[in-house]
Design a protein around this motif. Sequence first.
Motif, PDB file in Angstrom:
ATOM      1  N   TRP A 153       0.839  -1.199   0.000  1.00  0.00           N
ATOM      2  CA  TRP A 153       0.000   0.000   0.000  1.00  0.00           C
ATOM      3  C   TRP A 153       0.870   1.244   0.000  1.00  0.00           C
ATOM      4  O   TRP A 153       1.736   1.412   0.865  1.00  0.00           O
ATOM      5  CB  TRP A 153      -0.900   0.027   1.232  1.00  0.00           C
ATOM      6  N   LYS A 154       0.637   2.106  -0.971  1.00  0.00           N
ATOM      7  CA  LYS A 154       1.240   3.438  -0.966  1.00  0.00           C
ATOM      8  C   LYS A 154       0.109   4.432  -0.727  1.00  0.00           C
ATOM      9  O   LYS A 154      -0.828   4.541  -1.531  1.00  0.00           O
ATOM     10  CB  LYS A 154       1.928   3.746  -2.289  1.00  0.00           C
ATOM     11  N   ILE A 155       0.195   5.162   0.378  1.00  0.00           N
ATOM     12  CA  ILE A 155      -0.827   6.157   0.721  1.00  0.00           C
ATOM     13  C   ILE A 155      -0.236   7.529   0.439  1.00  0.00           C
ATOM     14  O   ILE A 155       0.654   8.001   1.152  1.00  0.00           O
ATOM     15  CB  ILE A 155      -1.253   6.025   2.195  1.00  0.00           C
ATOM     16  N   ILE A 189      -4.420   6.272  -3.290  1.00  0.00           N
ATOM     17  CA  ILE A 189      -3.826   5.038  -2.780  1.00  0.00           C
ATOM     18  C   ILE A 189      -3.450   4.146  -3.949  1.00  0.00           C
ATOM     19  O   ILE A 189      -4.223   3.983  -4.895  1.00  0.00           O
ATOM     20  CB  ILE A 189      -4.819   4.292  -1.859  1.00  0.00           C
ATOM     21  N   THR A 190      -2.249   3.570  -3.888  1.00  0.00           N
ATOM     22  CA  THR A 190      -1.846   2.507  -4.803  1.00  0.00           C
ATOM     23  C   THR A 190      -1.801   1.212  -4.006  1.00  0.00           C
ATOM     24  O   THR A 190      -1.185   1.153  -2.939  1.00  0.00           O
ATOM     25  CB  THR A 190      -0.461   2.779  -5.414  1.00  0.00           C
ATOM     26  N   PHE A 191      -2.476   0.184  -4.514  1.00  0.00           N
ATOM     27  CA  PHE A 191      -2.465  -1.136  -3.889  1.00  0.00           C
ATOM     28  C   PHE A 191      -1.951  -2.109  -4.937  1.00  0.00           C
ATOM     29  O   PHE A 191      -2.548  -2.260  -6.002  1.00  0.00           O
ATOM     30  CB  PHE A 191      -3.878  -1.506  -3.432  1.00  0.00           C
ATOM     31  N   ALA A 192      -0.815  -2.746  -4.658  1.00  0.00           N
ATOM     32  CA  ALA A 192      -0.140  -3.529  -5.688  1.00  0.00           C
ATOM     33  C   ALA A 192       0.425  -4.816  -5.112  1.00  0.00           C
ATOM     34  O   ALA A 192       0.612  -4.965  -3.899  1.00  0.00           O
ATOM     35  CB  ALA A 192       0.978  -2.708  -6.330  1.00  0.00           C
ATOM     36  N   SER A 193       0.724  -5.761  -6.025  1.00  0.00           N
ATOM     37  CA  SER A 193       1.296  -7.049  -5.632  1.00  0.00           C
ATOM     38  C   SER A 193       2.814  -7.037  -5.689  1.00  0.00           C
ATOM     39  O   SER A 193       3.454  -7.962  -5.188  1.00  0.00           O
ATOM     40  CB  SER A 193       0.749  -8.151  -6.541  1.00  0.00           C
ATOM     41  N   SER A 194       3.403  -6.004  -6.292  1.00  0.00           N
ATOM     42  CA  SER A 194       4.856  -5.964  -6.452  1.00  0.00           C
ATOM     43  C   SER A 194       5.379  -4.555  -6.209  1.00  0.00           C
ATOM     44  O   SER A 194       4.763  -3.572  -6.607  1.00  0.00           O
ATOM     45  CB  SER A 194       5.241  -6.413  -7.861  1.00  0.00           C
ATOM     46  N   MET A 195       6.544  -4.459  -5.584  1.00  0.00           N
ATOM     47  CA  MET A 195       7.164  -3.158  -5.358  1.00  0.00           C
ATOM     48  C   MET A 195       7.585  -2.503  -6.665  1.00  0.00           C
ATOM     49  O   MET A 195       7.748  -1.285  -6.734  1.00  0.00           O
ATOM     50  CB  MET A 195       8.377  -3.314  -4.439  1.00  0.00           C
ATOM     51  N   ASP A 196       7.778  -3.303  -7.709  1.00  0.00           N
ATOM     52  CA  ASP A 196       8.199  -2.751  -8.998  1.00  0.00           C
ATOM     53  C   ASP A 196       7.184  -1.767  -9.568  1.00  0.00           C
ATOM     54  O   ASP A 196       7.529  -0.908 -10.386  1.00  0.00           O
ATOM     55  CB  ASP A 196       8.421  -3.878 -10.020  1.00  0.00           C
ATOM     56  N   SER A 197       5.931  -1.904  -9.156  1.00  0.00           N
ATOM     57  CA  SER A 197       4.876  -1.038  -9.694  1.00  0.00           C
ATOM     58  C   SER A 197       4.565   0.147  -8.790  1.00  0.00           C
ATOM     59  O   SER A 197       3.640   0.902  -9.055  1.00  0.00           O
ATOM     60  CB  SER A 197       3.608  -1.855  -9.947  1.00  0.00           C
ATOM     61  N   ILE A 198       5.332   0.321  -7.709  1.00  0.00           N
ATOM     62  CA  ILE A 198       5.144   1.451  -6.801  1.00  0.00           C
ATOM     63  C   ILE A 198       6.076   2.577  -7.237  1.00  0.00           C
ATOM     64  O   ILE A 198       7.308   2.423  -7.245  1.00  0.00           O
ATOM     65  CB  ILE A 198       5.443   1.062  -5.342  1.00  0.00           C
ATOM     66  N   GLN A 199       5.521   3.704  -7.612  1.00  0.00           N
ATOM     67  CA  GLN A 199       6.326   4.825  -8.077  1.00  0.00           C
ATOM     68  C   GLN A 199       6.853   5.669  -6.914  1.00  0.00           C
ATOM     69  O   GLN A 199       6.205   5.769  -5.873  1.00  0.00           O
ATOM     70  CB  GLN A 199       5.500   5.705  -9.016  1.00  0.00           C
TER      71      GLN A 199
END
Length: 318
Positions: free
Chosen positions: A156-158, A165-175
């Motif tokens: 979760w990126k808040i 909010i970004t909710f993702a399965s991989s850290m690669d997709s967290i900007q």
Amino acid sequence: MHCQNQIHIKKTDYLLRICVICTLFGCASDKSITITWPEHFNIQIPFQSDSKGIIISTFWGVNKKEYKLYLDNHSPSWVNDAVLKNNPSVLRSNNLLYKTTTADGKNIHGDVYMCDKINIGELSFKNVAFYNISNEANTGKIDGVIGENIMNLGIWKIDFSNNMITFASSMDSIQGLQDTEPVPATFTDKAIEIEVTLSKSIKKKFGLDIGYNGCMIIPANEFVPLTASGKQVFKMTKKVSTPAGADTIENSVIIDSMWIGNYYWGGLSGECIATNTIVKEKLIGMGFFKQFAFLVIDYRNKAVYLSRLRRIEIPVLE
């Protein structure tokens, strides 16, 4: 008071923020519940916020009926009676009950309900368990909580700057990870613990709790040693609301310097630490994390990150 003016504490707002605690502990008596969801996902959803916390829209069942729920990593998922009435997407479990404790130490118990399908953005979850809590004080407002049993499925990126909010399965997709600092965090069965070094080199572990809207709160017996150096203590009284009921309590608040990883707060730009007679845990909440552009809670890799950019230079509690 000169110190109070310089650190910009707004008394009426601060009372509201430090007193509303809806964290629950415990779990259903059967741990065989299995949520199913896609293996790979990345969604962005907007969020709203009020004086209690972060609010996201969820959509239930085939008809995708909308319910607004708080986001709370330090709680199981739960909903009030209004969600369960005339809702074909939820059924009461015949073999599951819960027994838990609210933040003020009161015991509550009740039924567990299963929802066949819940959507958060474009992401679908199936077979989701929710505790049923009447929570009459909140009827007609927010319907409950998306808790740890869903949050721990991903990253979760808040983003407080953009209310996204970004909710993702991989850290690669967290900007934006290149603009973060890791926070010393330990993931346990009960909490995400953040190590904090206070003045006088006092080290304590606080539970990361985005469902608690204050900065930091600590039990009274651990608060007293923090005042030994003559720090000014502010006294504030407010009505406290939890799912078990409401109480009026007096809060004591100090400003203390501290280190959290590579972040330092000192002097008049220190952080607010509160206590009262009902708090049972050490918690660090939204009032602290909202100072930053964003917070990342990575359940997959057991890590926590804060943006290097602070949104404000001193703790302003709105």
